[in-house]
Design a protein around this motif. Structure first.
Motif, PDB file in Angstrom:
ATOM      1  N   SER A   1       0.810  -1.224   0.000  1.00  0.00           N
ATOM      2  CA  SER A   1       0.000   0.000   0.000  1.00  0.00           C
ATOM      3  C   SER A   1       0.836   1.263   0.000  1.00  0.00           C
ATOM      4  CB  SER A   1      -0.934   0.002   1.212  1.00  0.00           C
ATOM      5  OG  SER A   1      -1.832  -1.085   1.151  1.00  0.00           O
ATOM      6  N   GLY A   2       2.169   1.125   0.120  1.00  0.00           N
ATOM      7  CA  GLY A   2       3.013   2.318   0.027  1.00  0.00           C
ATOM      8  C   GLY A   2       3.907   2.582   1.208  1.00  0.00           C
ATOM      9  N   VAL A   3       3.915   1.697   2.207  1.00  0.00           N
ATOM     10  CA  VAL A   3       4.868   1.826   3.308  1.00  0.00           C
ATOM     11  C   VAL A   3       6.185   1.222   2.821  1.00  0.00           C
ATOM     12  CG1 VAL A   3       5.429   1.193   5.680  1.00  0.00           C
ATOM     13  CG2 VAL A   3       3.057   1.723   5.055  1.00  0.00           C
ATOM     14  N   ASN A   4       7.175   2.088   2.596  1.00  0.00           N
ATOM     15  CA  ASN A   4       8.429   1.642   1.979  1.00  0.00           C
ATOM     16  C   ASN A   4       9.370   1.018   3.014  1.00  0.00           C
ATOM     17  OD1 ASN A   4       7.640   2.548  -0.591  1.00  0.00           O
ATOM     18  ND2 ASN A   4       8.294   4.631  -0.100  1.00  0.00           N
ATOM     19  N   ALA A   5       8.991  -0.153   3.454  1.00  0.00           N
ATOM     20  CA  ALA A   5       9.816  -0.931   4.377  1.00  0.00           C
ATOM     21  C   ALA A   5       9.666  -2.396   3.989  1.00  0.00           C
ATOM     22  CB  ALA A   5       9.380  -0.707   5.822  1.00  0.00           C
ATOM     23  N   PRO A   6      10.760  -3.182   4.080  1.00  0.00           N
ATOM     24  CA  PRO A   6      10.646  -4.596   3.732  1.00  0.00           C
ATOM     25  C   PRO A   6       9.578  -5.281   4.582  1.00  0.00           C
ATOM     26  CG  PRO A   6      12.934  -3.958   4.003  1.00  0.00           C
ATOM     27  CD  PRO A   6      12.116  -2.811   4.492  1.00  0.00           C
ATOM     28  N   PRO A   7       8.652  -6.002   3.960  1.00  0.00           N
ATOM     29  CA  PRO A   7       7.601  -6.660   4.742  1.00  0.00           C
ATOM     30  C   PRO A   7       8.177  -7.641   5.762  1.00  0.00           C
ATOM     31  CG  PRO A   7       7.585  -7.427   2.459  1.00  0.00           C
ATOM     32  CD  PRO A   7       8.490  -6.242   2.511  1.00  0.00           C
ATOM     33  N   GLN A   8       9.345  -8.252   5.450  1.00  0.00           N
ATOM     34  CA  GLN A   8       9.957  -9.177   6.397  1.00  0.00           C
ATOM     35  C   GLN A   8      10.367  -8.444   7.681  1.00  0.00           C
ATOM     36  OE1 GLN A   8      10.896  -8.643   3.298  1.00  0.00           O
ATOM     37  NE2 GLN A   8      10.836 -10.583   2.130  1.00  0.00           N
ATOM     38  N   LEU A   9      10.845  -7.185   7.511  1.00  0.00           N
ATOM     39  CA  LEU A   9      11.256  -6.401   8.673  1.00  0.00           C
ATOM     40  C   LEU A   9      10.047  -5.996   9.509  1.00  0.00           C
ATOM     41  CD1 LEU A   9      13.636  -5.120  10.137  1.00  0.00           C
ATOM     42  CD2 LEU A   9      13.402  -3.113   8.638  1.00  0.00           C
ATOM     43  N   LEU A  10       8.965  -5.582   8.836  1.00  0.00           N
ATOM     44  CA  LEU A  10       7.736  -5.231   9.561  1.00  0.00           C
ATOM     45  C   LEU A  10       7.183  -6.438  10.304  1.00  0.00           C
ATOM     46  CD1 LEU A  10       5.960  -3.045   6.827  1.00  0.00           C
ATOM     47  CD2 LEU A  10       6.940  -2.232   8.989  1.00  0.00           C
ATOM     48  N   TYR A  11       7.184  -7.576   9.625  1.00  0.00           N
ATOM     49  CA  TYR A  11       6.679  -8.812  10.242  1.00  0.00           C
ATOM     50  C   TYR A  11       7.513  -9.181  11.459  1.00  0.00           C
ATOM     51  CZ  TYR A  11       5.761 -13.795  10.879  1.00  0.00           C
ATOM     52  OH  TYR A  11       5.458 -15.028  11.419  1.00  0.00           O
ATOM     53  N   ALA A  12       8.841  -9.055  11.340  1.00  0.00           N
ATOM     54  CA  ALA A  12       9.717  -9.372  12.464  1.00  0.00           C
ATOM     55  C   ALA A  12       9.415  -8.461  13.650  1.00  0.00           C
ATOM     56  CB  ALA A  12      11.179  -9.240  12.044  1.00  0.00           C
ATOM     57  N   TRP A  13       9.187  -7.189  13.372  1.00  0.00           N
ATOM     58  CA  TRP A  13       8.867  -6.245  14.446  1.00  0.00           C
ATOM     59  C   TRP A  13       7.539  -6.608  15.113  1.00  0.00           C
ATOM     60  CZ3 TRP A  13       8.791  -3.519  18.412  1.00  0.00           C
ATOM     61  CH2 TRP A  13       7.876  -2.482  18.668  1.00  0.00           C
ATOM     62  N   PHE A  14       6.546  -6.953  14.330  1.00  0.00           N
ATOM     63  CA  PHE A  14       5.255  -7.341  14.904  1.00  0.00           C
ATOM     64  C   PHE A  14       5.417  -8.551  15.826  1.00  0.00           C
ATOM     65  CE2 PHE A  14       3.046  -5.623  10.827  1.00  0.00           C
ATOM     66  CZ  PHE A  14       3.281  -4.327  11.248  1.00  0.00           C
ATOM     67  N   ARG A  15       6.180  -9.534  15.346  1.00  0.00           N
ATOM     68  CA  ARG A  15       6.374 -10.756  16.139  1.00  0.00           C
ATOM     69  C   ARG A  15       7.171 -10.478  17.411  1.00  0.00           C
ATOM     70  NH1 ARG A  15       5.980 -15.794  13.957  1.00  0.00           N
ATOM     71  NH2 ARG A  15       6.375 -16.399  16.136  1.00  0.00           N
ATOM     72  N   LEU A  16       8.281  -9.749  17.300  1.00  0.00           N
ATOM     73  CA  LEU A  16       9.139  -9.484  18.451  1.00  0.00           C
ATOM     74  C   LEU A  16       8.440  -8.621  19.501  1.00  0.00           C
ATOM     75  CD1 LEU A  16      12.552  -8.855  16.644  1.00  0.00           C
ATOM     76  CD2 LEU A  16      11.971 -10.785  18.140  1.00  0.00           C
ATOM     77  N   SER A  17       7.483  -7.805  19.051  1.00  0.00           N
ATOM     78  CA  SER A  17       6.767  -6.936  19.998  1.00  0.00           C
ATOM     79  C   SER A  17       5.855  -7.730  20.921  1.00  0.00           C
ATOM     80  CB  SER A  17       5.924  -5.912  19.234  1.00  0.00           C
ATOM     81  OG  SER A  17       4.809  -6.550  18.609  1.00  0.00           O
ATOM     82  N   GLY A  18       5.480  -8.952  20.495  1.00  0.00           N
ATOM     83  CA  GLY A  18       4.529  -9.748  21.259  1.00  0.00           C
ATOM     84  C   GLY A  18       3.083  -9.340  21.032  1.00  0.00           C
TER      85      GLY A  18
END
Length: 335
Positions: free
Chosen positions: A62-79
Motif C-alpha cells: 500500500s506504500g509503506v516503503n519498508a521490507p515486509p519481512q522487517l515489519l513482520y519481524a517487528w510485529f512478532r518481536l513486539s509480542g
C-alpha cells in the motif's frame, strides 16, 4: 584462546549492534509513497483474520516503503502480532514503526465527518451522502424506497427521517451506514420529544409531530420565534383552519419550483397545498432539528393565528386578520 574469545565476543557485538540499529529504526519515520489524489495520507485496509505476515505485506504493497519481512519481524518481536485489529487506517508522514503498530493494535481507524443540515430535504441528504469522497457508494442507482429497505426501514417514506447532525464514520464505510445512523438518531429524538408532548396537544402520533416540526423548521428564521410559530400552527389545527404554509406548497412542487411562488401554485389542488387542503401534509417536508421537534410538541401558548416575515429573519405575529393584513402591508408590500 584469543580466537575462542573472539568467536564468543564477535557474535555478541553483532547482536548488540543489531539491537541498537533495531531500536533506532523503530523511532524513525517510515518512508511512504505519495498518497492517492485528494488524500493527505496513505489508506490501508486490514481484513478481518489477517495474519501478521499478511498485514506486513499489505502495508508494504500500500506504500509503506519498508521490507515486509522487517515489519513482520517487528510485529512478532513486539509480542502484539495477534492484537492487530482489522479496519481502515491512515498512515501519515512522521509515522514510525512503533507508532504504526500502536495504531494497529489500538484500532485507531481513519475517520471522516459528514454533516447533514437542518432543513434539508431528502434529495439534498442523498446528494450529500452520494458525493462524499471517502464513502463506499452502496446506494448508487437505488431508489429511495430501496434505500429505506437497505437501512432497515422498508415501506417508510424517507422525507424527514434523518436527523441533521455531523456523523463520524470509518473511511470507506458504506454510504448506507451514514443514513442508518441518521435514521436511528431521528427515531430516538422523535421518541424522546413525543414522550414530552403537551397533554392537550392536537397531534395524534409521533409522525404528525415530525410533519409539524418539519414545517416549523422551514418557517423559522429566528430561533426565538420557533415555539411561537409552532403555537400558531397548533392553534390553526385546533380550530380547523388551513395551515397556509408556503414551504409545504414549494415542497409539493418539487423540481418544478423555480424560486418564484405564484398565485396559481396556491390555488392548484395538491397533497402538499395547505392553502387548499386542511390539516397537515401527508409527510414531512424537510429534516427538522432537535429545537423544532421540541417546538412541535411543546409550542408556546399564544393567541396568534397569523405571522409574517419582517424581512430580517424575525416574524410579526397577529391574533386577528385585520392585524395580519396591516403587518403584510408594512413588511411585505412596504406601504
Amino acid at each position: 584462546m584469543r580466537l575462542l574469545k573472539l568467536l564468543v565476543v564477535f557474535p555478541l557485538l553483532l547482536a548488540m549492534l543489531a539491537a541498537v540499529a533495531g531500536m533506532w529504526w523503530l523511532q524513525q519515520p517510515l518512508s511512504l509513497a505519495a498518497p492517492a489524489p485528494q488524500q493527505k495520507a496513505l489508506l490501508v485496509t486490514i481484513e478481518p483474520g489477517a495474519s501478521a505476515q499478511v498485514v506486513a505485506d499489505r502495508l508494504s504493497a500500500s506504500g509503506v516503503n519498508a521490507p515486509p519481512q522487517l515489519l513482520y519481524a517487528w510485529f512478532r518481536l513486539s509480542g502484539q502480532a495477534r492484537d492487530i485489529k482489522a479496519g481502515t487506517y491512515e498512515i501519515d508522514a512522521g509515522t514510525t514503526p512503533r507508532t504504526l503498530l500502536s495504531k494497529l493494535v489500538r484500532g485507531e481507524q481513519a475517520l471522516r465527518s459528514i454533516t447533514l443540515l437542518e432543513g434539508w430535504n431528502i434529495r439534498q441528504v442523498l446528494q450529500a451522502v452520494r458525493s462524499a469522497p471517502d464513502l463506499t457508494q452502496d446506494i448508487e442507482g437505488l431508489s429511495q424506497d430501496d434505500i429505506m429497505a437497505l437501512i432497515g426501514y422498508p415501506g417508510r417514506h424517507p422525507e424527514g427521517r434523518f436527523f441533521p447532525d455531523t456523523y463520524r464514520v470509518v473511511t470507506r464505510a458504506p454510504a448506507s451506514s451514514v443514513l442508518k445512523q441518521a435514521a436511528q438518531a431521528m427515531e430516538k429524538r422523535l421518541e424522546q420529544a413525543w414522550a414530552q408532548r403537551d397533554a392537550d396537544s392536537p397531534l395524534r402520533s409521533p409522525d404528525e409531530a415530525l410533519v409539524l416540526a418539519s414545517i416549523v423548521e422551514k418557517e423559522t428564521g429566528l430561533d426565538s420565534d420557533r415555539r411561537r410559530i409552532a403555537g400558531v400552527f397548533v392553534n390553526r389545527l385546533r380550530i380547523g383552519m388551513r395551515l397556509q404554509t408556503d414551504p409545504a406548497v414549494i415542497y409539493g412542487l418539487g423540481e418544478r419550483f423555480d424560486g418564484n411562488l405564484r398565485r396559481k401554485h396556491l390555488t392548484t389542488d395538491g397533497a402538499y397545498n395547505t392553502y387548499v387542503r386542511a390539516g397537515l401534509p401527508p409527510t414531512p417536508i424537510a429534516m427538522p432539528g432537535a429545537a423544532s421537534l421540541m417546538a412541535a410538541v411543546q409550542p408556546l401558548a399564544t393567541n396568534s393565528i397569523y405571522f409574517v416575515s419582517r424581512g430580517d429573519g424575525s416574524s410579526q405575529f397577529s391574533a386577528t386578520l385585520e392585524e395580519h393584513n396591516a403587518a403584510v402591508r408594512r413588511y411585505i408590500l412596504r406601504r
